[in-house]
Design a protein around this motif. Structure first.
Motif, PDB file in Angstrom:
ATOM      1  N   HIS A  48      15.418  -1.118   2.413  1.00 30.32           N
ATOM      2  CA  HIS A  48      14.443  -1.344   3.484  1.00 30.32           C
ATOM      3  C   HIS A  48      14.780  -2.581   4.306  1.00 30.32           C
ATOM      4  CE1 HIS A  48      12.097   1.472   1.001  1.00 30.32           C
ATOM      5  NE2 HIS A  48      11.579   1.832   2.143  1.00 30.32           N
ATOM      6  N   GLN A  49      16.046  -2.963   4.312  1.00 27.76           N
ATOM      7  CA  GLN A  49      16.485  -4.136   5.094  1.00 27.76           C
ATOM      8  C   GLN A  49      15.617  -5.367   4.796  1.00 27.76           C
ATOM      9  OE1 GLN A  49      15.848  -1.349   7.798  1.00 27.76           O
ATOM     10  NE2 GLN A  49      17.668  -0.456   6.899  1.00 27.76           N
ATOM     11  N   TYR A  80       8.680  -4.558   1.617  1.00 30.94           N
ATOM     12  CA  TYR A  80       9.790  -4.493   0.651  1.00 30.94           C
ATOM     13  C   TYR A  80      10.672  -5.734   0.754  1.00 30.94           C
ATOM     14  CZ  TYR A  80       8.377   0.402   0.361  1.00 30.94           C
ATOM     15  OH  TYR A  80       7.665   1.556   0.187  1.00 30.94           O
ATOM     16  N   ALA A  85      12.607  -5.791   4.618  1.00 31.26           N
ATOM     17  CA  ALA A  85      11.444  -5.950   5.520  1.00 31.26           C
ATOM     18  C   ALA A  85      10.157  -5.660   4.763  1.00 31.26           C
ATOM     19  CB  ALA A  85      11.578  -5.001   6.711  1.00 31.26           C
ATOM     20  N   ASP A 121       0.824  -1.202   0.000  1.00 28.39           N
ATOM     21  CA  ASP A 121       0.000   0.000   0.000  1.00 28.39           C
ATOM     22  C   ASP A 121       0.867   1.266   0.000  1.00 28.39           C
ATOM     23  OD1 ASP A 121      -2.485   1.433   0.235  1.00 28.39           O
ATOM     24  OD2 ASP A 121      -1.994   1.758   2.343  1.00 28.39           O
ATOM     25  N   ALA A 122       2.058   1.169   0.597  1.00 29.05           N
ATOM     26  CA  ALA A 122       2.936   2.345   0.661  1.00 29.05           C
ATOM     27  C   ALA A 122       3.344   2.788  -0.741  1.00 29.05           C
ATOM     28  CB  ALA A 122       4.171   2.025   1.506  1.00 29.05           C
TER      29      ALA A 122
END
Lengths: 697, 697
Positions: B588-589, B594, B591, B213-214
C-alpha cells in the motif's frame, strides 16, 4: 403589505435577526430576493433600488452567453472562440471519466496548450437558451376546472409532448416545456445544444476543493473552484452569439452584481404543510440515504489509493448533498423560521375564497410510503448504479418501441438523442465501485422496507445485499458499449431472453417501479400540481406577478451587493485573497484537506498575495447556480459563483440576507493563477483579447 | 437429535456449506460451538472430542487470572506483580483520556520503563471473578406460574436487589445477579474489583489498528492490538491469585486452544420472530444511528489534526459498531440462514406442549415505536454526551435520595461506587466534541421522531439541533469535577433551582425517559423474560442443559482449533507473520491506514520476519471477548483475541465454523515487538520470569 416599492430599507441599514421577516413573499420583492426568468426581468426593482437600467440589450447578451451544463450546473462563454467557464465541481465527473490510473486529472489538473491537446468530454451536453414563449393556454387546452386530477394530468402531458415535438421539428432546437408557479404557467424554452465539449484547463482538486468537505458550504473560504472547456460544432470552435468578457479588476464592497445561471430547485411557494412534511419525512429520508452511501464510499476508498481515485467524485457529490440536506434540516427545525412560514401562509389563506387547495396539498403529501416507494424503485435509490440506469433505458426503449401504452415522457422523441448519449457514453464504469455502490443501496432498500419486504425480496433474490450486488455486477456485460448497442437494438421479446443479470433486474423491477410511479403520480404529484395551480392563481389575484416562480433549472437572473456580514459578533470580510489561501494552508500544517498542490507551493513567492481570490454577495442563488458567471453592471464577468455559506441553506424555503451569502471565485485571483501558477499564457492571451475587443467603446 | 456425544464428525473432515446446519442448538453441542460458564464447563465434550482432561485446577487458575474491563472488554493477569494484558482497542479510551495535544498516546504509543512512570487510568474498573452461585430459587421466590408479568418482574427485581445487597455486605465484593437462559436461571457472580489501574505499555495506533476500518473484521490481518497495564491495590502492585504465563512458542495448525473472556451478547436462543424483528427494525435503526454519528465525527475530525486527535476514539468505536451491524444485517438477509433458524424453531415447537410463549414473544416485539423511544430517550441515543450522562446520574441520585419510588436498579447501593467513579472521572471532556456529538444525535432524534415531534420538541426547545447543542454545552459547568461534586450533594429540590443547562435537560426529559423505559419494560422486556423462561424450560425438557446460555458479559470458556479455511477457492492461512505485516505496508505504498509507525520502520531489518503475528481458531467468541487470553492445553497464553472475520458476524445468531474464525495476536510476535521494536527490556524480563517460574514442574 402588498407595497411594491418599499425596498429602501435593505440598503445601508444594519440588518437584525428580525428584519428577515420582511423578505417574505406576501409582500412584493424587497431585499435582494428573487431568481427572475429572462422574460420577466426585475427592471423596476433595479431602477428603484439601484438606479440601474436593465435594458434589453444587456439581457439578450447575457442570455446568449450563458450555458447550462446538463449534469446539473451553469457556465458561460468567455471568448469569441467558444471558451466556456464553469466550476471544477461541475467539471469533475468529466475529469474523472478522462482520468486513468496513470494520469489522474482530478489530482493533477490539466492544461491544453494547443487546441489539439484539448480532451473531448465523453458525456457532456451544454444548452444555450435561444427563446422563451408562454404556452400556458396550449398546455391547459382541453382541461376544465373540476376535472379529475388524473385525467387533467394525462391531457396536460399529451399537450406538452405535442408542443415540444412540434417546436423541435420546426426549429431543430431542444425544446422543453417548463412548469412555472407550480403549474400555473407553462413556458417553452428552446435551446441550442452542444455535445462536442473539450477540456482546456482544470486546476488540481487540492486548490479547487481546498478545505474539502470541512470547508464546503462555509465562509470565509479560499479555493479556485473553476475549470475551462471549449465548445466545438462540426469539428470547429463555436462562435457564440455573445460572451462574457472577463474583468481584470474584480469587485468592491457595496458593488451591485448579477448572477446569470440555472438555479435548480427552490421551494419557497410550497405550503406550510408541505415544508413541514419535507422536514419530517423527506429530508430525514434523504439524509439517511446520503449517509448510507457516503459511508460505503468512504470504506471503499480506504482500501487503496486507486480505490480512492475511482470513487472520489461520488464521495464529493454525496457529501455535498448530505451537507446541504443537513443545513436545510437545521433551518426547518427552527420554530422561528417555521412560524414565519405559517404567518405568510395564514395571511394568504385569510384572503382566499376557498381553503380546499391547502387541504388537498395536505392530503396529497400524507403518503410517506408512496413517496418512499417512488424514490426507492422508480427514482432508483435502491439501485443507483450507472449499469442499472443503462439497463433500464434499454428495457424502456424496447417497451416504447413495442407498445405506445408504455410511453413515458423521458422517452419522448425530443429526448432520445440526449438519452442515447447517456446509454452509449464511453465513460468508464468500474466493477468494484459498482459492487460497493449496489451493496450499500440494496442494504438501504432492505433497511427501509423493514417488515414489508416483499418488494425488497424481489430485488435481493433472498441474498445478502453484498452477495446480490456481486451477482448483478459479475453477471452483466453492460460495461461494454458495443454490447449495449446490441441489446438496445433488440425487441422487448428478445431482450427478455437475455441472460444479462442487470437487464433481468431491470425487467423484473419494472412493474414495481411503474406501479410506484403511477401511484405517486396519482396520489401525490397530480393533486399537488392541481392544488398549487389554484394556490398560485389565488396568489396572483392578491399580489400580481411580481414574485418570481420557484427555480426550475432554467435560466434566471439574480442581483445583489458585495457585502460583509456579522457572525458571533465578528465582522466576516466580503472577500479573501491569495495570501489568505497560503495562510490557511500554513495554519493547518499543510495537511489534507488544506494541503497546497505542488504548483502552488512552487509559486508561493511569485503570487501577488493581496489579489482577491473569493468574494460574497447577497444575490439569491441555489444549487444549479454552480458555475454561474457573476457580472458587474457593465456585463463583465467579475466572478464565478460556486457555493453558499451554511446560513444560505435554508434559502430553499426562505430567502434571508442577514448572514446568508453566495460565494464566488474572484476573476483577478483566477487570472493571476493562470498566469503565475499554471503559466497558461496561451489561454490568458485569448481571455485578454476577448476582454479587450469586447470593452472597446 | 438430542444425542449428546455425536461430535466426532467435526474433526478432520472437510466442512461444506451444508454442514453448518449441524451446528444448531436443537442437537447437543457439536463442532466447537459454545461459550461455557465456569460452573458448567464442557468437560465431556473436551474429553470425547479432544481427549483433554479439563480439571478443576486448570479451571480455577484460569478463572482467577481472567479480568473483565468495565468498559466492555476482557483481559488477564500475566505476571505475579499485577501486569494485565488486553487489546489496544479496549485501552484506547484510557489512552485518549491520558493524552494531551502535546503528547498523543494514541498516535505515539507509551512505555513506562519504571513503575513510577506508569500512568493511572482516570476511569477504569477491572473485575476478577471469585465465585458463582445458583440463586434461581431466591430470585423466583414469591412468583407464581400465572402471575401478571409486570408483577412478576417487580418481585424479581426486588429479590435481585436484596440478594446483591446482602452478598455485598457479607463479602465486600461486587455482587451481580446474572440472568441466564432468558430468565430461566439466575446466578450470583462475585467479583474482586480493582480501580487503580496504570498504563505500562501501548504500541502506536498505526500498528495496533493497522489497516484501520478497512481491515477491521477482516482476515488475513497483520496488527498488534494489545496493551499492558499494571493493577494496584493500596498503592502497591496487586499479587493476583493466579496469572497466565506467556508462551514464547506460540501455536501450530490443528492445536486445541481455549478462549477465556467475557463475551457480551449473543442471541442464539431467540425465536425466529425476534431475529426477524432484529433484521427488520433493530439493526436498521442501529445502522442509521451509527452512520449519523460516524458521519458527524468524520466532519469534526476533518477540520484539524487536533480535532482528529480528540474524536479519533469515538470514530473507531462507532465505525466498529457500524461494521458489526452491517455484517449481522448481511447475514440475516440470507434466506438460507433464516430458513435454518426457522427449521430449528419448528422442531422445538413441534415437541412443545403450548405455542403460547412463541406467540407472546411475537406480540412483545411488535412494538417498534416503544423500542425506539426507549433507545432514544432512556438509552440516551438522543443525547449520548458524557455531560448528559453525568447530569442524569446526578439527577437520578438526587431522586433516589428523595424518594424510594424513584429507585432504579442501576442506582442500587451495590452500584454506587462504580457510578461515582463515572461521575467524578477527571477524564477530559471537550466542548467542541460534545457540540458535534449532540448536534448529530439531536438531529437523529428529530429525524426519527418524524411527524410525531412532541417529545423531540421538548428536547430541542424549538431550536435547530446544532443551536440547541451549542446552548446546552455552553450552558453547563459539568466540565468541572468540583462542580459535579457540588451538584451531586444537592437535594432534588435544590437541583431543580440550578441554571445548569445540562442538569435542566436531564430534569426535563426524565419523565419522558422514565415513561419510555416503563412502557418498554411492561410491553416488551417483561413479557419477553416471561416467555423466554417458558421456552427455555421447554428446551430443557427436550434437550437437557447441555446447551450453554447466551452470552451475558460474564466469564466464559470457549474452545476450538487453530485452523485455516477456504474462501473463493483459495486457502486462507491459519496465521500471518511479522514479515507479512511489512509486506502489506509496502503493497500500500506505506499510505494510511497501512502506514508503518516510525518505530517499526526503523526496526525493519532487525525484526525476525517469520515470527507469527496473528492467528485464527474456530473457538466461539463474540464482542466483549476483545482482550481475552487464548490458552494452550497447559494453560499458557499463546494469543490475545481481538476480532472475528466478516463471516463470524452472524455468530450472534448462528454458530458457524466453515469460514468463521476469531482472530488473535500471537504472543511470539508480541514478545518480538517488545524486544526489538520497543526495546522494552524491563517488561520483557518480568514476563520471562513470570513464564519461567510458572512453567517449573
Amino acid at each position: 403589505m402588498n407595497k411594491r416599492n418599499s425596498s429602501a430599507i435593505s440598503l445601508g441599514l444594519a440588518f437584525t435577526a428580525l428584519s428577515i421577516s420582511l423578505a417574505c413573499y406576501t409582500s412584493s420583492v424587497r431585499a435582494d430576493e428573487g431568481m427572475f426568468p429572462f422574460n420577466t426581468p426585475p427592471k423596476e426593482q433595479l431602477a428603484q433600488k439601484y438606479h440601474f437600467d436593465l435594458n434589453q440589450e444587456w439581457l439578450d447578451k447575457a442570455m446568449h452567453a450563458a450555458v447550462r451544463f446538463n449534469n446539473g450546473g451553469s457556465g458561460g462563454f468567455i471568448s469569441p472562440d467558444g471558451l466556456v467557464i464553469t466550476n471544477h465541481h461541475i467539471a469533475d465527473a468529466t475529469l474523472s471519466e478522462l482520468s486513468t490510473p496513470q494520469n489522474d486529472l482530478i489530482a493533477r489538473g490539466f492544461l491544453a496548450r494547443t487546441r489539439s491537446e484539448e480532451l473531448k468530454a465523453p458525456n457532456l451536453e451544454l444548452n444555450c437558451l435561444q427563446s422563451i414563449e408562454d404556452v400556458t393556454s396550449q398546455v391547459q387546452a382541453g382541461i376544465t376546472s373540476n376535472m379529475d386530477p388524473q385525467k387533467a394530468a394525462d391531457i396536460r402531458r399529451g399537450n406538452i409532448s405535442e408542443i415540444e415535438k412540434k417546436a423541435t421539428q420546426k426549429t431543430g432546437l431542444r425544446c422543453d416545456v417548463v412548469t412555472l408557479y407550480q403549474g400555473s404557467r407553462y413556458h417553452l424554452y428552446s435551446y441550442k445544444k452542444y455535445t462536442d465539449v473539450r477540456l482546456v484547463w482544470a486546476p488540481e482538486e487540492g486548490v479547487a476543493f481546498f478545505g474539502g468537505d470541512a470547508d464546503n458550504f462555509e465562509y470565509p473560504r479560499t479555493c479556485l473552484d473553476a475549470a475551462i472547456f471549449r465548445v466545438y460544432e462540426n469539428g470547429k470552435p463555436v462562435q457564440p452569439q455573445s460572451y462574457f468578457p472577463m474583468s481584470f479588476e474584480g469587485v468592491k464592497e457595496g458593488e451591485l452584481v448579477f448572477v446569470v445561471g440555472h438555479p435548480g430547485t427552490t421551494n419557497r411557494l410550497e405550503t406550510y404543510a408541505q415544508v413541514e412534511h419535507t422536514r419530517n419525512f423527506t429530508l430525514p429520508y434523504r439524509l439517511a440515504k446520503a449517509r448510507a452511501m457516503e459511508n460505503a464510499y468512504h470504506q471503499f476508498a480506504e482500501r487503496s489509493t486507486e480505490n480512492a481515485r475511482r470513487i472520489n467524485n461520488d464521495i464529493r457529490s454525496v457529501a455535498n448533498s448530505r451537507k446541504a440536506y443537513t443545513g436545510m434540516y437545521e433551518g426547518l427545525c427552527q420554530e422561528a423560521i417555521m412560524k414565519r412560514k405559517a404567518d405568510q401562509e395564514n395571511k394568504l389563506r385569510e384572503g382566499a375564497s376557498s381553503q380546499n387547495p391547502w387541504k388537498a396539498v395536505e392530503s396529497a403529501i400524507n403518503n410517506d410510503k408512496v413517496e418512499e416507494n417512488y424514490y426507492l424503485f422508480e427514482r432508483c435509490d435502491a439501485y443507483p448504479s450507472p449499469l442499472f440506469h443503462i439497463a433500464r433505458h434499454i428495457v424502456r426503449l424496447a417497451q416504447a418501441k413495442d407498445n405506445s401504452k408504455y410511453e413515458l415522457p423521458e422517452y419522448r422523441a425530443n429526448k432520445l438523442d440526449s438519452l442515447k448519449a447517456d446509454i452509449f457514453s464511453p465513460a468508464p464504469i468500474y466493477a468494484d465501485v459498482e459492487k460497493a455502490r449496489l451493496g450499500a443501496s440494496l442494504s438501504f432498500l432492505g433497511e427501509r422496507c423493514g417488515p414489508d419486504r416483499a418488494d425488497a425480496h424481489s430485488v435481493l433474490h433472498g441474498l445478502s445485499p453484498q452477495d446480490r450486488a456481486q451477482q448483478l455486477v459479475e453477471g452483466t456485460r453492460l460495461f461494454d458499449v458495443d454490447e449495449r448497442r446490441r441489446l438496445a437494438s433488440l425487441s422487448l421479446e428478445d431482450l427478455k431472453k437475455s441472460d444479462d443479470a442487470m437487464i433481468q433486474l431491470a425487467l423484473e423491477v419494472d412493474p414495481i417501479a411503474r406501479e410506484a410511479r403511477s401511484v405517486y403520480e396519482d396520489k401525490v404529484r397530480s393533486p399537488l400540481i392541481q392544488s398549487y395551480s389554484q394556490i398560485a392563481q389565488e396568489r396572483f389575484r392578491q399580489e400580481g406577478m411580481q414574485v418570481p416562480p420557484d427555480a426550475t433549472f432554467t435560466l434566471r437572473l439574480s442581483y445583489g451587493v458585495v457585502k460583509s456580514y456579522e457572525d458571533n459578533g465578528q465582522k466576516v470580510p466580503y472577500m479573501t485573497t491569495l495570501g489568505d489561501f497560503y495562510g490557511r494552508a500554513q495554519q493547518h500544517q499543510n495537511a489534507a484537506p488544506y494541503q497546497l498542490p505542488k504548483s502552488w507551493e512552487l509559486s508561493a513567492t511569485r503570487v501577488q498575495s493581496d489579489i482577491p481570490m473569493v468574494f460574497i454577495s447577497t444575490a439569491d442563488t441555489i444549487g444549479g447556480n454552480s458555475g454561474s458567471p457573476v457580472l458587474n453592471t457593465r456585463g463583465e464577468m467579475v466572478g464565478l459563483n460556486f457555493d453558499r455559506n451554511q446560513f444560505g441553506m435554508v434559502r430553499n424555503y426562505v430567502y434571508d440576507e442577514t448572514k446568508a451569502r453566495h460565494i464566488s471565485v474572484a476573476t483577478p485571483g483566477l487570472l493571476e493563477a493562470l498566469d503565475i501558477v499554471y503559466n497558461a499564457q496561451e489561454l490568458l492571451a485569448e481571455l485578454k483579447a476577448a476582454s479587450a475587443s469586447s470593452t472597446k467603446p
